[in-house]
Design an enzyme around this catalytic site. Structure first.
Site, PDB file in Angstrom:
ATOM      1  N   ASP A 164       0.301  -0.967   0.238  1.00 40.51           N
ATOM      2  CA  ASP A 164       0.563  -0.453  -0.003  1.00 40.51           C
ATOM      3  C   ASP A 164       1.052   1.446   0.064  1.00 40.51           C
ATOM      4  O   ASP A 164       2.287   1.586   0.671  1.00 40.51           O
ATOM      5  CB  ASP A 164      -1.040   0.086   1.036  1.00 40.51           C
ATOM      6  CG  ASP A 164      -1.556   1.303   1.006  1.00 40.51           C
ATOM      7  OD1 ASP A 164      -2.508   1.778   0.865  1.00 40.51           O
ATOM      8  OD2 ASP A 164      -1.857   2.098   1.861  1.00 40.51           O
TER       9      ASP A 164
ATOM     10  N   GLU B  22       1.287  -0.838  -5.000  1.00 42.49           N
ATOM     11  CA  GLU B  22       0.216   0.147  -5.420  1.00 42.49           C
ATOM     12  C   GLU B  22       1.381   2.067  -5.350  1.00 42.49           C
ATOM     13  O   GLU B  22       1.316   2.246  -4.322  1.00 42.49           O
ATOM     14  CB  GLU B  22      -0.413   0.289  -4.633  1.00 42.49           C
ATOM     15  CG  GLU B  22      -1.555   1.753  -4.939  1.00 42.49           C
ATOM     16  CD  GLU B  22      -2.559   1.840  -3.596  1.00 42.49           C
ATOM     17  OE1 GLU B  22      -2.917   2.743  -3.472  1.00 42.49           O
ATOM     18  OE2 GLU B  22      -1.740   2.046  -2.419  1.00 42.49           O
TER      19      GLU B  22
END
Length: 502
Positions: free
Chosen positions: A191, A250
């Site tokens: 993330d 990401e």
């Protein structure tokens, strides 16, 4: 699956809160996911990526982690996680879990203990924050504590950014990776992989509206070169385990070239291709982003939707137009070389839910924006499994976000019996993708606003124009996203993709 399975894998994203609810509390959980693993195996995907299920106060749906080695009771137990991994492996599915390294929850033991050196604390400019950085969720990226210092949070105030210059932070996350690798997971989705490292001196950006630049322009708090040193350490850990473990970033970077830096040979294995996701449904831009993505020589990934963006049925126009384009986009994406990520419900053709009542909105963007940005809940509505019941088969009780009545017709049980459904199209495409012997990628000359490429003897042709295109009959078609005419030549309607083999 072969070595480096991730290079051409189809990975299915499960937003755990909204996939399947086993205990009836209205929120999806790990036992619910476990019960639906046979569906994913039958769909034909290679792996499942699970959004965070760690101990969390849920200020941001679990992306505010209080304990990275424990399962939140909302989602189950650590034993449930182990059982899920074991069941997935028995079905031939690999498991990828989220890791959240840019920030923790403010309920994390470090923040609660006042270990300021492990976070980014600064003195303010009088009564003003230390600089002009803005939160992605709206408002300033700084919050003042009772003692007068300010801490950085690029997301919600409950998500303080970690100080990755601190040795204890780096060591902690290496240990977290090992914990989940020892449990048996096959990889990680990282993330905010472009975060963690901030520019020296924390310089001002110089203007407002900074979140609009995400992924399109340099920012002093994202995509700094120092992040790559972190990932070299992580790669060493991943490579020390058997079974070809992997990690996908990401990373919202300003260009495909900058994104490719995350997947150099000694760093992460993949990075999401957000440039493809953000591209309009038009032949010129689509070809340009495909060319740019393949030109980097990094392992390619393709993605159309996820839990942070408007579902592509709606982005592509909504209604019948959006559904037709979504069917075509699925075949286009699955024909490209590399790995594809499928967000739960896209195989059902689910649209964005744009009329959720204000009182049910849970995304922190809603409050942080002063009720001007409705946030991401519209793509997170629990998916329908059956056409009846209080949650359309999601669970025995009412779901945490209400489902539109129209979703009853889009339920898995309804689509399984229809050969023309979106679900049947995905299943057929994934079956074909597994058996096809793809060759090298090359473009083939085509009419204006038509994309045609081949990979050895396999051909993919997409009509992105606004009119019917007449083409020579290539022979038996493997798969088509829409009905097409055939009378010695193909009459291909707009927004239709064909697959065939020579």
């Amino acid at each position: 699956m072969t070595q480096e399975w991730w290079r051409d894998a189809v990975i299915y994203q499960v937003y755990v809160r909204s996939f399947a609810d086993a205990d009836g509390d209205g929120v999806g959980d790990l036992p619910g996911v476990r019960s639906r693993l046979p569906y994913l195996a039958e769909l034909g995907v290679d792996a499942v990526w699970l959004t965070p299920f760690y101990a969390s106060p849920m200020a941001d749906g679990g992306y505010d982690v209080a304990d990275y080695r424990e399962v939140d009771p909302l989602f189950g137990t650590l034993a449930d996680a182990r059982a899920l991994v074991a069941d997935a492996h028995a079905l031939g599915l690999r498991v990828i879990v989220d890791v959240v390294p840019n920030h923790t929850s403010d309920r994390h033991e470090w923040f609660q203990a006042g270990l300021k050196d492990r976070y980014i604390f600064r003195e303010g400019l009088g009564d003003a924050p230390p600089n002009d950085w803005e939160s992605i969720f709206g408002g300033p990226a700084w919050t003042r504590t009772a003692d007068g210092d300010w801490y950085l949070h690029l997301f919600a105030p409950e998500q303080p950014d970690l100080n990755w210059d601190h040795a204890a932070v780096r060591a902690e996350f290496l240990d977290i990776l090992r914990f989940w690798l020892d449990l048996g997971v096959d990889g990680f989705r990282v993330d905010v992989a472009h975060g963690m490292v901030k520019a020296e001196g924390l310089p001002d950006v110089g203007h407002a509206g900074q979140s609009a630049l995400l992924g399109s322009a340099p920012l002093p708090y994202f995509d700094q070169d120092g992040v790559h040193d972190i990932y070299r350490e992580w790669r060493t850990v991943l490579d020390s385990y058997p079974g070809d473990r992997m990690a996908v970033a990401e990373a919202w970077a300003p260009s495909p070239e900058r994104t490719a830096r995350y997947v150099r040979a000694d760093e992460l294995h993949q990075a999401f291709n957000f440039h493809f996701l953000q591209t309009d449904w038009a032949a010129g831009p689509m070809r340009a982003v495909i060319d740019a993505s393949l030109a980097t020589e990094a392992p390619a990934t393709w993605v159309l939707s996820n839990h942070d963006v408007v579902r592509h049925v709606t982005r592509y126009g909504g209604g019948e137009v959006g559904r037709r384009r979504a069917r075509a986009a699925a075949l286009l994406m699955l024909a490209l070389p590399g790995s594809a990520y499928v967000y739960q419900g896209e195989e059902l053709g689910l649209p964005e839910v744009q009329d959720l009542p204000d009182e049910v909105l849970a995304d922190p963007m809603w409050e942080r924006s002063g009720h001007t940005d409705r946030g991401r809940d519209g793509c997170r509505v629990p998916i329908p499994w059956t056409s009846t019941g209080p949650s359309l088969g999601f669970g025995p009780g009412r779901p945490w976000l209400p489902q539109p009545e129209s979703w009853a017709k889009l339920a898995v049980a309804e689509q399984e019996t229809s050969p023309e459904s979106m679900l049947s199209l995905y299943r057929a495409a994934l079956r074909a993708r597994r058996r096809l012997a793809f060759g090298s990628f090359e473009w083939v000359a085509a009419p204006e606003d038509v994309l045609h490429f081949r990979r050895g003897g396999f051909h993919c042709l997409a009509n992105l124009s606004e009119s019917v295109v007449r083409l020579p009959d290539p022979g038996p078609v493997l798969l088509a996203s829409s009905y097409y005419g055939l009378d010695g030549e193909i009459m291909l309607p707009p927004d239709t993709v064909l697959w065939w083999e020579e």
